[in-house]
Design a protein around this motif. Structure first.
Motif: not given
Length: 328
Positions: A16-17, A19-22, A45, A48, A50, A52, A86-87
């Motif tokens: 999780i930490e 990546h910037n997007f999921f 997410l 945190f 984040k 998504y 970064s995803s």
């Protein structure tokens, strides 16, 4: 038996930490466990901070999941090359990208983390993740991750994950002998706001009239094999055309067939197109239907599995019966 390894918890948090997007996706033809597991990952997410996108190829045919359909898309948000780097991709309730179905977009090269509980699943290639076939539902594993990483579940999430666990366990009918840890976990969900009575009503009410009619047709088609221990029925293209895609209540069908004296396993086949079929297998206790499902490109649990393959019902039934004869 269900204690998450500390290294897995750390790997999950690190993912999780990192990546910037999921993207969050589950298998095609989603059931309650698949959808609620995706929603549970989304809640983690959210904690945190984040962003998504929830993805599903659908179709949302099951009455139990239709209310969440608008939260999901079958088209990935566009990303340039740097954004893709970064995803991350979370895969819930299955372990193969191919099982995600026809989603408009490219998963190739995305860093992926799998959370699954199917017996026939394994983490292959460069995929990361956690698979525990002893877990009764993927939503159960999501609950454990949330509790370890964050703590007590908010009421709305407790209701969602309780719903997912109930759908995949047949409201706890399919649990194994060693189920005390599962009941301890769901009791925490009830303490956090889940309501068993409401959940049961949400799962079992609101069935379309067509499901009752089709259920009668499918029961009328049942044939028994292997000295009556195996019961088989099927849905034809004509049945589907007449009663529609929503005219199905397979859980009730399985219950009725398995409650028949002497029946130890059940097969339900559906002719989806002129050349393709899907099927569901259920069994009592010792019979491992996942072994048969794997022979036809499917998989799942010991007592509940599915498959999808090329073929026609009339030719597949003898082949499936032959495979059951090897294990019964």
């Amino acid at each position: 038996m269900f204690k998450l390894p500390q290294e897995t918890i750390e790997e999950f948090k690190s993912f999780i930490e990192k990546h910037n997007f999921f993207f969050i996706a589950g298998h095609k033809e989603p059931d309650g466990d698949c959808i609620t597991s995706c929603l549970g990952i989304a809640a983690i997410l959210d904690h945190f901070g984040k962003p998504y996108q929830l993805l599903s190829a659908g179709p949302f045919k099951r009455n139990e999941v239709m209310r969440w359909q608008e939260k999901f898309s079958d088209t990935m948000e566009f990303q340039d090359e740097n954004e893709r780097k970064s995803s991350g991709l979370f895969i819930a309730d299955c372990s193969e990208i191919i099982r995600l179905g026809d989603i408009d977009g490219d998963f190739k090269g995305l860093d992926a983390f799998v959370i699954d509980h199917h017996k026939t699943s394994e983490i292959a290639g460069e995929l990361k993740g956690y698979v525990n076939s002893d877990a009764p539902a993927c939503a159960f594993l999501i609950q454990l991750f949330y509790e370890k990483l964050i703590g007590t579940l908010p009421s709305d999430l407790a209701k969602i994950l309780f719903f997912g666990i109930c759908t995949d366990t047949g409201f706890f009918r399919f649990l194994t002998d060693n189920s005390s840890e599962v009941f301890a976990a769901v009791s925490r969900l009830v303490s956090d706001g889940a309501d068993p009575r409401t959940t049961y009503r949400e799962i079992n009410s609101g069935k379309a009239y067509s499901t009752r009619k089709l259920l009668g047709i499918l029961l009328n088609k049942v044939e028994r094999y292997l000295d009556g221990r195996l019961a088989v029925t099927y849905e034809s293209l004509e049945d589907t055309k007449k009663w529609g895609l929503e005219g199905r209540d397979s859980d009730s069908l399985y219950q009725l067939m398995l409650s028949t004296k002497g029946v130890e396993a059940v097969v339900f086949l559906r002719q989806d197109t002129e050349t393709t079929c899907t099927g569901g297998f259920r069994s009592q206790d010792k019979i491992d239907v996942s072994l048969v499902a794997a022979k036809f490109g499917g998989g799942g649990h010991k007592n509940a599995s599915g498959m999808s393959c090329n073929g026609r019902v009339e030719t597949l039934i003898p082949q499936i019966v032959k495979e059951f004869a090897r294990i019964m």
